[in-house]
Design a protein around this motif. Structure first.
Motif, PDB file in Angstrom:
ATOM      1  N   LEU A   9      -0.321   4.314  -5.172  1.00  0.00           N
ATOM      2  CA  LEU A   9      -0.771   3.839  -3.861  1.00  0.00           C
ATOM      3  C   LEU A   9      -1.888   2.812  -3.995  1.00  0.00           C
ATOM      4  O   LEU A   9      -1.920   1.813  -3.280  1.00  0.00           O
ATOM      5  N   LEU A  10      -2.800   3.044  -4.917  1.00  0.00           N
ATOM      6  CA  LEU A  10      -3.884   2.089  -5.161  1.00  0.00           C
ATOM      7  C   LEU A  10      -3.320   0.755  -5.642  1.00  0.00           C
ATOM      8  O   LEU A  10      -3.703  -0.311  -5.160  1.00  0.00           O
ATOM      9  N   ALA A  11      -2.378   0.817  -6.589  1.00  0.00           N
ATOM     10  CA  ALA A  11      -1.764  -0.407  -7.118  1.00  0.00           C
ATOM     11  C   ALA A  11      -1.013  -1.160  -6.014  1.00  0.00           C
ATOM     12  O   ALA A  11      -1.104  -2.393  -5.916  1.00  0.00           O
ATOM     13  N   LEU A  12      -0.283  -0.443  -5.165  1.00  0.00           N
ATOM     14  CA  LEU A  12       0.433  -1.084  -4.062  1.00  0.00           C
ATOM     15  C   LEU A  12      -0.539  -1.752  -3.093  1.00  0.00           C
ATOM     16  O   LEU A  12      -0.299  -2.866  -2.620  1.00  0.00           O
ATOM     17  N   LEU A  32       8.534  -2.127  -1.091  1.00  0.00           N
ATOM     18  CA  LEU A  32       8.349  -0.984  -1.989  1.00  0.00           C
ATOM     19  C   LEU A  32       7.462   0.085  -1.362  1.00  0.00           C
ATOM     20  O   LEU A  32       7.713   1.280  -1.505  1.00  0.00           O
ATOM     21  N   THR A  33       6.432  -0.357  -0.647  1.00  0.00           N
ATOM     22  CA  THR A  33       5.536   0.596   0.020  1.00  0.00           C
ATOM     23  C   THR A  33       6.298   1.403   1.064  1.00  0.00           C
ATOM     24  O   THR A  33       6.148   2.625   1.139  1.00  0.00           O
ATOM     25  N   LEU A  34       7.112   0.734   1.860  1.00  0.00           N
ATOM     26  CA  LEU A  34       7.904   1.436   2.863  1.00  0.00           C
ATOM     27  C   LEU A  34       8.856   2.435   2.214  1.00  0.00           C
ATOM     28  O   LEU A  34       8.913   3.598   2.605  1.00  0.00           O
ATOM     29  N   CYS A  35       9.591   1.993   1.198  1.00  0.00           N
ATOM     30  CA  CYS A  35      10.548   2.874   0.506  1.00  0.00           C
ATOM     31  C   CYS A  35       9.837   4.049  -0.161  1.00  0.00           C
ATOM     32  O   CYS A  35      10.267   5.200  -0.043  1.00  0.00           O
ATOM     33  N   TYR A  36       8.754   3.757  -0.865  1.00  0.00           N
ATOM     34  CA  TYR A  36       7.975   4.802  -1.545  1.00  0.00           C
ATOM     35  C   TYR A  36       7.459   5.808  -0.521  1.00  0.00           C
ATOM     36  O   TYR A  36       7.513   7.027  -0.745  1.00  0.00           O
ATOM     37  N   GLY A  37       6.969   5.314   0.606  1.00  0.00           N
ATOM     38  CA  GLY A  37       6.452   6.193   1.648  1.00  0.00           C
ATOM     39  C   GLY A  37       7.527   7.074   2.254  1.00  0.00           C
ATOM     40  O   GLY A  37       7.294   8.260   2.511  1.00  0.00           O
ATOM     41  N   ILE A  38       8.704   6.513   2.490  1.00  0.00           N
ATOM     42  CA  ILE A  38       9.797   7.301   3.065  1.00  0.00           C
ATOM     43  C   ILE A  38      10.240   8.392   2.090  1.00  0.00           C
ATOM     44  O   ILE A  38      10.409   9.556   2.479  1.00  0.00           O
ATOM     45  N   VAL A  39      10.398   8.031   0.823  1.00  0.00           N
ATOM     46  CA  VAL A  39      10.794   9.022  -0.184  1.00  0.00           C
ATOM     47  C   VAL A  39       9.736  10.119  -0.274  1.00  0.00           C
ATOM     48  O   VAL A  39      10.051  11.314  -0.304  1.00  0.00           O
ATOM     49  N   ASN A  40       8.482   9.721  -0.312  1.00  0.00           N
ATOM     50  CA  ASN A  40       7.381  10.676  -0.387  1.00  0.00           C
ATOM     51  C   ASN A  40       7.388  11.605   0.828  1.00  0.00           C
ATOM     52  O   ASN A  40       7.202  12.815   0.699  1.00  0.00           O
ATOM     53  N   GLN A  59      -2.813  -6.624  -0.843  1.00  0.00           N
ATOM     54  CA  GLN A  59      -3.964  -7.382  -0.370  1.00  0.00           C
ATOM     55  C   GLN A  59      -4.113  -8.715  -1.090  1.00  0.00           C
ATOM     56  O   GLN A  59      -4.355  -9.740  -0.463  1.00  0.00           O
ATOM     57  N   PHE A  60      -3.975  -8.715  -2.397  1.00  0.00           N
ATOM     58  CA  PHE A  60      -4.242  -9.936  -3.152  1.00  0.00           C
ATOM     59  C   PHE A  60      -2.998 -10.777  -3.414  1.00  0.00           C
ATOM     60  O   PHE A  60      -3.101 -11.977  -3.639  1.00  0.00           O
ATOM     61  N   GLY A  61      -1.815 -10.159  -3.353  1.00  0.00           N
ATOM     62  CA  GLY A  61      -0.597 -10.910  -3.602  1.00  0.00           C
ATOM     63  C   GLY A  61       0.164 -11.292  -2.347  1.00  0.00           C
ATOM     64  O   GLY A  61       1.024 -12.158  -2.377  1.00  0.00           O
ATOM     65  N   LYS A  62      -0.131 -10.598  -1.244  1.00  0.00           N
ATOM     66  CA  LYS A  62       0.575 -10.831   0.016  1.00  0.00           C
ATOM     67  C   LYS A  62       2.086 -10.792  -0.199  1.00  0.00           C
ATOM     68  O   LYS A  62       2.843 -11.592   0.332  1.00  0.00           O
ATOM     69  N   SER A  63       2.507  -9.848  -1.007  1.00  0.00           N
ATOM     70  CA  SER A  63       3.881  -9.789  -1.484  1.00  0.00           C
ATOM     71  C   SER A  63       4.814  -9.054  -0.518  1.00  0.00           C
ATOM     72  O   SER A  63       4.531  -7.934  -0.094  1.00  0.00           O
ATOM     73  N   LEU A 105      -3.555   2.045   2.532  1.00  0.00           N
ATOM     74  CA  LEU A 105      -3.074   2.506   1.229  1.00  0.00           C
ATOM     75  C   LEU A 105      -4.236   2.975   0.358  1.00  0.00           C
ATOM     76  O   LEU A 105      -4.112   3.971  -0.361  1.00  0.00           O
ATOM     77  N   TYR A 106      -5.376   2.286   0.414  1.00  0.00           N
ATOM     78  CA  TYR A 106      -6.559   2.728  -0.335  1.00  0.00           C
ATOM     79  C   TYR A 106      -7.006   4.105   0.154  1.00  0.00           C
ATOM     80  O   TYR A 106      -7.354   4.985  -0.642  1.00  0.00           O
ATOM     81  N   PHE A 107      -6.999   4.290   1.470  1.00  0.00           N
ATOM     82  CA  PHE A 107      -7.389   5.579   2.049  1.00  0.00           C
ATOM     83  C   PHE A 107      -6.453   6.685   1.567  1.00  0.00           C
ATOM     84  O   PHE A 107      -6.906   7.749   1.138  1.00  0.00           O
TER      85      PHE A 107
END
Length: 177
Positions: free
Chosen positions: A102-105, A120-128, A110-114, A64-66
């Motif tokens: 993406l940076l926030a996700l 949200l990352t999966l959904c955001y990525g699919i929409v994108n 990494q720090f929240g292990k949420s 995600l950082y990349f």
């Protein structure tokens, strides 16, 4: 805390057992705390058996950082190459926002292990990815949903093992080995 080797009661913060000379490792401390039900979620996450979860969650965050860095870099380059009309400015702003999201996700993952962040990352990525396919006629941005799916697998695994420990008071075998 007791020595894992011989069972002698150890002083708080001891690095060696006075009886058998065994080095008190962080794993021994974690096992001792786990037996008394005092292991924190952070300590549980650092157990040797959780290495695959740690590495894979960190790997997803790095992806995600990349993606964030590449999105922001592309936005800056586009701004330098394209005239500054109103429409171009809106697209560039959207790219900066996309990079920041993406940076926030990545940080949250990494720090929240949420688990929520992973979903949200999966959904955001699919929409994108779908929006990019509709706009450009080709599939792009597949790395984000890949990271999201991967993050879902390992955040859910971590939380499942943690829940097993909390319910039973015993470390799951998978978390120790």
């Amino acid at each position: 805390m007791k020595c894992v080797g011989c069972g002698t009661e150890l002083e708080p913060g001891a690095l060696l057992c006075q009886s058998c000379g065994r080095v008190v490792s962080s794993e021994d401390v974690a096992k001792s705390k786990a037996q008394s039900g005092q292991l924190t979620k952070k300590e549980f996450y650092k157990l040797p058996g959780m290495k695959s979860c740690r590495g894979n969650i960190r790997g997803c965050a790095i992806m995600l950082y990349f993606c964030s860095g590449m999105t922001i870099l592309a936005s800056v380059l586009a701004q330098a190459l394209v005239s500054s009309s109103v429409m171009d400015g809106m697209q560039i702003s959207a790219s900066f926002i996309d990079g920041a999201v993406l940076l926030a996700l990545g940080l949250w993952l990494q720090f929240g292990k949420s688990r929520i962040c992973a979903i949200l990352t999966l959904c955001y990525g699919i929409v994108n990815m779908v929006m990019m396919a509709m706009e450009n006629g080709q599939v792009q941005g597949w790395l984000i949903p890949l990271a999201g799916g991967w993050a879902i697998a390992y955040t859910f695994k971590f939380h499942s093992l943690w829940r097993q420990y909390v319910k039973s008071g015993k470390l799951p075998e998978e978390a120790v080995r």
